[in-house]
Design a protein around this motif. Sequence first.
Motif, PDB file in Angstrom:
ATOM      1  N   VAL A  76       1.266  -1.284   0.291  1.00  0.00           N
ATOM      2  CA  VAL A  76       0.055  -0.211   0.099  1.00  0.00           C
ATOM      3  C   VAL A  76       0.912   0.848   0.134  1.00  0.00           C
ATOM      4  N   SER A  77       2.081   0.916   0.919  1.00  0.00           N
ATOM      5  CA  SER A  77       2.373   2.673   0.805  1.00  0.00           C
ATOM      6  C   SER A  77       4.017   2.150   1.510  1.00  0.00           C
ATOM      7  N   THR A  78       5.329   2.942   1.383  1.00  0.00           N
ATOM      8  CA  THR A  78       6.643   2.245   2.648  1.00  0.00           C
ATOM      9  C   THR A  78       6.783   3.697   2.774  1.00  0.00           C
ATOM     10  N   ARG A  79       7.561   3.972   3.924  1.00  0.00           N
ATOM     11  CA  ARG A  79       8.197   4.747   4.497  1.00  0.00           C
ATOM     12  C   ARG A  79       9.819   4.519   5.205  1.00  0.00           C
ATOM     13  N   VAL A  80      10.098   5.275   4.921  1.00  0.00           N
ATOM     14  CA  VAL A  80      11.526   5.015   5.549  1.00  0.00           C
ATOM     15  C   VAL A  80      12.170   6.403   6.890  1.00  0.00           C
ATOM     16  N   ARG A  81      12.165   5.838   8.407  1.00  0.00           N
ATOM     17  CA  ARG A  81      12.743   7.074   8.997  1.00  0.00           C
ATOM     18  C   ARG A  81      13.871   7.314   9.840  1.00  0.00           C
ATOM     19  N   CYS A  82      14.645   7.975  10.110  1.00  0.00           N
ATOM     20  CA  CYS A  82      15.844   7.827  11.133  1.00  0.00           C
ATOM     21  C   CYS A  82      15.887   8.838  12.393  1.00  0.00           C
TER      22      CYS A  82
ATOM     23  N   GLU B 216       9.672  14.789  18.958  1.00  0.00           N
ATOM     24  CA  GLU B 216       8.516  13.471  20.085  1.00  0.00           C
ATOM     25  C   GLU B 216       9.306  13.601  20.366  1.00  0.00           C
ATOM     26  N   GLU B 217       9.821  12.010  20.522  1.00  0.00           N
ATOM     27  CA  GLU B 217      10.493  10.445  20.846  1.00  0.00           C
ATOM     28  C   GLU B 217      11.808  10.860  20.871  1.00  0.00           C
ATOM     29  N   ASP B 218      12.358  11.385  19.719  1.00  0.00           N
ATOM     30  CA  ASP B 218      13.716  11.946  19.526  1.00  0.00           C
ATOM     31  C   ASP B 218      13.846  13.270  19.550  1.00  0.00           C
TER      32      ASP B 218
ATOM     33  N   ILE C   4      14.999  14.773  16.599  1.00  0.00           N
ATOM     34  CA  ILE C   4      14.587  15.157  15.014  1.00  0.00           C
ATOM     35  C   ILE C   4      14.138  13.382  14.663  1.00  0.00           C
ATOM     36  N   ARG C   5      13.129  13.419  13.715  1.00  0.00           N
ATOM     37  CA  ARG C   5      12.824  12.026  13.125  1.00  0.00           C
ATOM     38  C   ARG C   5      12.822  12.515  11.525  1.00  0.00           C
ATOM     39  N   VAL C   6      13.765  12.219  10.449  1.00  0.00           N
ATOM     40  CA  VAL C   6      13.819  12.084   9.077  1.00  0.00           C
ATOM     41  C   VAL C   6      12.221  11.663   8.699  1.00  0.00           C
TER      42      VAL C   6
ATOM     43  N   ILE D  75      17.953   3.645  11.073  1.00  0.00           N
ATOM     44  CA  ILE D  75      16.343   3.485   9.561  1.00  0.00           C
ATOM     45  C   ILE D  75      15.919   2.083  10.009  1.00  0.00           C
ATOM     46  N   ARG D  76      14.313   3.219   9.967  1.00  0.00           N
ATOM     47  CA  ARG D  76      13.547   2.154  10.141  1.00  0.00           C
ATOM     48  C   ARG D  76      12.310   2.070   8.714  1.00  0.00           C
ATOM     49  N   ALA D  77      12.462   0.660   8.284  1.00  0.00           N
ATOM     50  CA  ALA D  77      12.382   1.702   6.686  1.00  0.00           C
ATOM     51  C   ALA D  77      10.979   0.266   6.235  1.00  0.00           C
ATOM     52  N   SER D  78       9.631   0.736   6.690  1.00  0.00           N
ATOM     53  CA  SER D  78       8.503   0.014   6.559  1.00  0.00           C
ATOM     54  C   SER D  78       7.759  -0.345   5.461  1.00  0.00           C
ATOM     55  N   VAL D  79       7.308  -0.481   4.697  1.00  0.00           N
ATOM     56  CA  VAL D  79       5.808  -1.032   4.522  1.00  0.00           C
ATOM     57  C   VAL D  79       4.471  -1.859   4.621  1.00  0.00           C
ATOM     58  N   HIS D  80       3.918  -0.712   4.531  1.00  0.00           N
ATOM     59  CA  HIS D  80       1.906  -1.225   4.132  1.00  0.00           C
ATOM     60  C   HIS D  80       2.000  -2.107   3.353  1.00  0.00           C
ATOM     61  N   ILE D  81       2.300  -3.138   4.059  1.00  0.00           N
ATOM     62  CA  ILE D  81       1.462  -4.482   3.476  1.00  0.00           C
ATOM     63  C   ILE D  81       0.695  -5.081   3.540  1.00  0.00           C
TER      64      ILE D  81
ATOM     65  N   VAL E  90       7.676  -7.253  12.477  1.00  0.00           N
ATOM     66  CA  VAL E  90       6.327  -6.967  11.770  1.00  0.00           C
ATOM     67  C   VAL E  90       5.175  -6.332  13.367  1.00  0.00           C
ATOM     68  N   ARG E  91       4.165  -5.565  12.402  1.00  0.00           N
ATOM     69  CA  ARG E  91       4.005  -4.208  13.343  1.00  0.00           C
ATOM     70  C   ARG E  91       2.016  -4.137  13.035  1.00  0.00           C
ATOM     71  N   GLY E  92       0.942  -3.972  13.622  1.00  0.00           N
ATOM     72  CA  GLY E  92      -0.127  -4.049  13.339  1.00  0.00           C
ATOM     73  C   GLY E  92      -0.054  -2.321  11.911  1.00  0.00           C
ATOM     74  N   THR E  93      -1.253  -1.443  11.698  1.00  0.00           N
ATOM     75  CA  THR E  93      -1.633  -0.310  10.430  1.00  0.00           C
ATOM     76  C   THR E  93      -0.830   0.659  11.161  1.00  0.00           C
ATOM     77  N   LEU E  94      -1.258   0.628  12.139  1.00  0.00           N
ATOM     78  CA  LEU E  94      -1.798   2.315  13.259  1.00  0.00           C
ATOM     79  C   LEU E  94       0.212   1.897  13.922  1.00  0.00           C
ATOM     80  N   GLY E  95       1.204   1.212  13.979  1.00  0.00           N
ATOM     81  CA  GLY E  95       2.336   1.070  14.692  1.00  0.00           C
ATOM     82  C   GLY E  95       2.522   0.154  15.754  1.00  0.00           C
ATOM     83  N   GLU E  96       3.627  -0.388  16.392  1.00  0.00           N
ATOM     84  CA  GLU E  96       3.121  -1.379  17.410  1.00  0.00           C
ATOM     85  C   GLU E  96       2.595  -1.764  18.566  1.00  0.00           C
TER      86      GLU E  96
ATOM     87  N   TYR F  75      -0.597  -5.241   7.264  1.00  0.00           N
ATOM     88  CA  TYR F  75       0.745  -4.730   8.620  1.00  0.00           C
ATOM     89  C   TYR F  75       1.879  -4.008   7.490  1.00  0.00           C
ATOM     90  N   ASP F  76       2.789  -3.229   8.779  1.00  0.00           N
ATOM     91  CA  ASP F  76       3.518  -3.020   8.597  1.00  0.00           C
ATOM     92  C   ASP F  76       5.193  -3.523   9.613  1.00  0.00           C
ATOM     93  N   ILE F  77       5.730  -3.494   8.037  1.00  0.00           N
ATOM     94  CA  ILE F  77       6.635  -4.566   8.239  1.00  0.00           C
ATOM     95  C   ILE F  77       8.014  -3.598   7.592  1.00  0.00           C
TER      96      ILE F  77
END
Length: 321
Positions: A80-86, A183-185, A187-189, A238-244, A267-273, A282-284
Amino acid sequence: MTPKYCSTLLDCIRSGLCRHESGVGIYAPDPGAYKTFAEIFDPIIESYHTGFKHTDKHPATCFGYGSDFPNLDPEQKFIVSTRVRCARSVEGFPFNPCLTKRNYKDLECLIKKPLRALCNEHAGSYHTLGCMDSDDIQKLVDAGLLFKGKNRFLKSANALRYWPTGRGIFINKTCTFVIWVNEEDHIRVIALEKGGDLGRVYERMIVGVESLAHSLKFSRDARLGNLTFCPTNLGCTIRASVHIKLPLLASNRRNFLELAKKHHLQVRGTLGEYSQALGGIYDISNKRRMGLTEYEAVAEMHKGISALIEAECEESRKTRK
Ligand SMILES: Nc1ncnc2c1ncn2[C@@H]1O[C@H](COP(=O)(O)OP(=O)(O)OP(=O)(O)O)[C@@H](O)[C@H]1O
């Protein structure tokens, strides 16, 4: 106690003591905590990042090129979508439990400056959380662009003090590049978009974080790499995830999770851990962030997601026979 900020062991473990359902339950109140309380942090780091021993050293930053990662799902059947954060911490500041109200404001001010220099597809605007309308906040949260803010684990870790002071979000014009502030850190990019073009999303995140690095100095440790509030995010962060959607594979939950584990995927649920997989989505993502470069972490995720998609196709072939 840590030398500069006098944090105690209780400051590190407070969240886990209050929240027994925590995945890890420990946070570093300041950058010095990882050394002062190494006896408790090191085994947790080794276990979470699968084998990063207290004698190991995290490698130097190496982003490589996004173009090395082909689209994971060119026919748009699964992703469905792809996301990468650091994550990044600004040098000279402690982490949430030790930040004063003044610190939050100063950090926000410092981080906002280089955001003005972001250009082309990264250009956008910064919004201070405290000045935002509650409906606008909710819309961004629902779109998966903004942090939820009421995270019980962060609350019990003393990470939500003075909320919403100093917190905010930068968003580009197409909502495909976002920066979370305090937020938690610090900076999150984050880069994200619909579909499975991991390479393009990763490249966008790299340009964003490198642009910030021109004017901000980040906290880094010779052994642990980039320093973050939570030990699960240390190293390349890095957390590189897909909603799949993988309906056939996921129907046998045990096999599904085993295969994910084999590829060092989380493996996480759609809205995160701790959330549910809504509509079978799933968020993987990659799980390990230490002992491997940014490039290697994304490559591990790319390889793992490709394997899961192949397994889903194999299940589909079996059912057709
Ligand atoms: N691949 C993805 N596509 C679209 N949205 C995503 C994707 N992965 C995560 N999200 C969204 O990003 C938001 C934040 O997710 P989440 O808190 O689980 O992870 P995170 O920001 O990486 O931080 P942490 O690992 O510290 O929890 C959520 O709204 C989630 O639905």
